[in-house]
Write an enzyme that holds these catalytic residues in place. Structure first.
Site, PDB file in Angstrom:
ATOM      1  N   ARG A  36      28.346  88.291  58.771  1.00 36.70           N
ATOM      2  CA  ARG A  36      28.499  88.315  60.230  1.00 36.70           C
ATOM      3  C   ARG A  36      27.161  88.042  60.897  1.00 36.70           C
ATOM      4  O   ARG A  36      26.154  88.684  60.584  1.00 36.70           O
ATOM      5  CB  ARG A  36      29.044  89.674  60.673  1.00 36.70           C
ATOM      6  CG  ARG A  36      29.050  89.911  62.176  1.00 36.70           C
ATOM      7  CD  ARG A  36      29.658  91.261  62.488  1.00 36.70           C
ATOM      8  NE  ARG A  36      29.569  91.638  63.894  1.00 36.70           N
ATOM      9  CZ  ARG A  36      28.825  92.626  64.369  1.00 36.70           C
ATOM     10  NH1 ARG A  36      28.059  93.333  63.527  1.00 36.70           N
ATOM     11  NH2 ARG A  36      28.815  92.909  65.652  1.00 36.70           N
ATOM     12  N   ARG A  77      25.132  96.794  80.534  1.00 34.70           N
ATOM     13  CA  ARG A  77      23.962  97.509  80.030  1.00 34.70           C
ATOM     14  C   ARG A  77      23.033  97.911  81.171  1.00 34.70           C
ATOM     15  O   ARG A  77      22.990  97.252  82.217  1.00 34.70           O
ATOM     16  CB  ARG A  77      23.173  96.623  79.047  1.00 34.70           C
ATOM     17  CG  ARG A  77      23.955  96.164  77.837  1.00 34.70           C
ATOM     18  CD  ARG A  77      23.109  95.246  76.976  1.00 34.70           C
ATOM     19  NE  ARG A  77      23.871  94.672  75.875  1.00 34.70           N
ATOM     20  CZ  ARG A  77      24.013  95.236  74.684  1.00 34.70           C
ATOM     21  NH1 ARG A  77      23.436  96.400  74.444  1.00 34.70           N
ATOM     22  NH2 ARG A  77      24.718  94.667  73.736  1.00 34.70           N
ATOM     23  N   LYS A 223      38.424  91.153  69.356  1.00 32.99           N
ATOM     24  CA  LYS A 223      37.894  92.500  69.176  1.00 32.99           C
ATOM     25  C   LYS A 223      38.574  93.436  70.185  1.00 32.99           C
ATOM     26  O   LYS A 223      38.470  93.234  71.392  1.00 32.99           O
ATOM     27  CB  LYS A 223      36.381  92.501  69.366  1.00 32.99           C
ATOM     28  CG  LYS A 223      35.649  91.706  68.291  1.00 32.99           C
ATOM     29  CD  LYS A 223      34.172  91.566  68.585  1.00 32.99           C
ATOM     30  CE  LYS A 223      33.431  92.863  68.487  1.00 32.99           C
ATOM     31  NZ  LYS A 223      31.979  92.677  68.710  1.00 32.99           N
ATOM     32  N   THR A 281      32.867  99.263  62.595  1.00 34.86           N
ATOM     33  CA  THR A 281      31.974 100.130  63.369  1.00 34.86           C
ATOM     34  C   THR A 281      31.782 101.505  62.730  1.00 34.86           C
ATOM     35  O   THR A 281      32.720 102.276  62.556  1.00 34.86           O
ATOM     36  CB  THR A 281      32.425 100.318  64.824  1.00 34.86           C
ATOM     37  OG1 THR A 281      32.860  99.072  65.370  1.00 34.86           O
ATOM     38  CG2 THR A 281      31.268 100.854  65.658  1.00 34.86           C
TER      39      THR A 281
END
Length: 488
Positions: A36, A77, A223, A281
């Site tokens: 990945r 963020r 995702k 994760t």
């Protein structure tokens, strides 16, 4: 013939830790099937170098690896702090500044990358920062300013993520950076492209269109990490080739207590729709520092395997951890152990429905027979890998050897549970001769032995896309030659 074949695939994230000399070869040798590239970190040259290095390392080991590019997505963020980080105490007030010219952050405020955040939140909302390690309640919203009270304190540093508990942030799925990274993914020849923070099937279609315009036919990975995606789960699965249970942001948005059941639901619904599913994760997060996983992590990986996931993924454990090769080795051992201890029910697989493709029908018939007559292996002669995917959707302990001359198809099949892709070119011979050569090839590789019974799927014309229309029950004879069976 006695060695247990691992059925669950392993994905490892590349990063500074895997850049160490010899480490890429080590993790591939330990069992990595897919590497990945996380476009959230590093620059284009970093990704080019890592993709090339992974392919070279795999070739030196006589292996193939697939490459998955993972878009950053519009992760919300905080911006930067003057000192790089601050410490927040419970009860303190703190402001999220949504102005484009917000000053650099300090102990009282910080800018945010998503300038419309103030429009999406209201007093009483709970904002979770840094994957939920810090929590703030919205007290007041004034034009472009979100005033909060710290509920859970701690250290907050540059560029940490923000989620709203329960979802509801309206940011688009693809950012300008993602659009550039899609072009980079096409340049790198990735086999899979993961789209982050998907909300609807339209997000998948938009990413696919941009990817095709860039000249890539990579499979799209959706995702699932937002509350909105859970509400639209069925349509997102249908629009994708692969679904990822991205448990970090998903757990923050929906709450930890809801996550285990939702993981099982996503895996089950993805398999029922004949798509591929990844569980990801923090699967072995302690191994960022430790050379061995915790028992809880072992059980987490094993439960995902038992639930039927096609693949399990390592993130920081391999990208930035101290023991990337040990993390892969541990994950491989856990996968094998779970597979050895748990026999999948024969009923696990796509739900009953009208089949609209011949190769789907052949796959269903093959798996029905495999579970009832006792075969050593299933052999699929396939050009595109589609037959192998249909076969793998019906859970079985029988290994599926997918023989193809198409390198792109073989790499895509590296994400299919139970499937072992092998390079094979029948040299334009007829189906009967191709079947004989395929069985002899597997015999010579040590995957089959004399007297083994196998089921072989093929088409009337070798090399034809979507042409699988035949299954045969055969026995391996002396010297690996295939023999027909007069009786079972």
């Amino acid at each position: 013939m006695s060695e247990q074949l691992r059925r669950t695939r392993i994905i490892a994230t590349l990063g500074p830790a895997t850049d160490a000399p010899g480490m890429l070869k080590s993790i591939i040798a330990e069992g990595v099937d897919v590497v990945r590239l996380n476009f959230s970190h590093g620059d284009a040259d970093d990704h080019r170098a890592r993709a090339a290095a992974a392919r070279v390392a795999a070739a030196e080991l006589g292996r193939e690896v697939a490459v998955l590019g993972d878009l950053q997505g519009p992760k919300i963020r905080v911006e930067r702090f003057a000192e790089g980080a601050i410490h927040l105490e419970v009860g303190e007030t703190f402001t999220l500044d949504c102005r484009a010219d917000a000053p650099i952050g300090d102990s009282t405020r910080v800018g945010v990358g998503y300038l419309d955040l103030w429009r999406d939140v209201k007093p009483g909302d709970l904002l979770l920062l840094d994957d939920g390690l810090i929590a703030m309640e919205v007290v007041e919203v004034v034009t472009e300013l979100v005033h909060c009270r710290v509920v859970v304190g701690g250290r907050l540093s540059d560029r940490k993520g923000i989620n709203r508990q329960g979802g509801g942030l309206t940011v688009a799925a693809l950012s300008d950076k993602d659009r550039h990274d899609i072009e980079l993914a096409a340049e790198l020849g990735v086999d899979f492209l993961a789209v982050s923070f998907v909300q609807t099937a339209d997000d998948i279609e938009q990413a696919r269109r941009l990817l095709r315009e860039a000249g890539s036919d990579a499979a799209i990975v959706a995702k699932i990490e937002r509350t909105e995606a859970v509400a639209a789960l069925g349509e997102i699965i249908e629009a994708s080739e692969v679904v990822m249970v991205a448990r970090g942001d998903l757990g923050v948005e929906i709450g930890d207590a809801e996550l285990p059941g939702l993981q099982k639901k996503i895996i089950r619904e993805t398999l029922e729709r004949s798509r591929v599913v990844i569980t990801a994760t923090q699967m072995m997060q302690s191994m960022v520092e430790s050379p061995i996983p915790t028992r809880a992590e072992v059980l987490d990986v094993a439960n995902a395997v038992i639930d039927g996931t096609d693949a399990v993924m390592l993130s920081e454990e391999t990208a930035a951890g101290k023991h990337p090769d040990k993390a892969v080795a541990a994950m491989r051992r856990v996968c094998l152990g779970a597979e050895r201890q748990f026999e999948p029910p024969a009923d696990i697989g796509p739900g009953a429905r009208v089949l609209d493709r011949t190769d789907q029908a052949i796959a269903l018939a093959t798996m029905f027979l495999a579970g009832r007559i006792g075969v050593r292996a299933i052999i699929a002669l396939t050009e595109s890998g589609a037959t192998a995917r249909w076969l793998s959707r019906h859970r079985s302990s029988v290994p599926i050897y997918a023989l193809s001359r198409n390198g792109r198809a073989r790499r895509r099949m590296l994400l299919y549970r139970d499937v072992h892709p092998i390079e094979f070119d029948p040299h334009e011979v007829g189906p009967a001769q191709a079947a004989r050569e395929a069985i002899q090839h597997l015999f010579n590789l040590g995957h089959l032995a004399e007297s083994d019974r196998v089921i072989l799927t093929t088409g009337d014309h070798t090399g034809q896309l979507g042409g699988t229309n035949t299954l045969k029950v055969l026995r391996v004879g002396a010297d690996g030659l295939a023999e027909g069976l007069g009786k079972l």
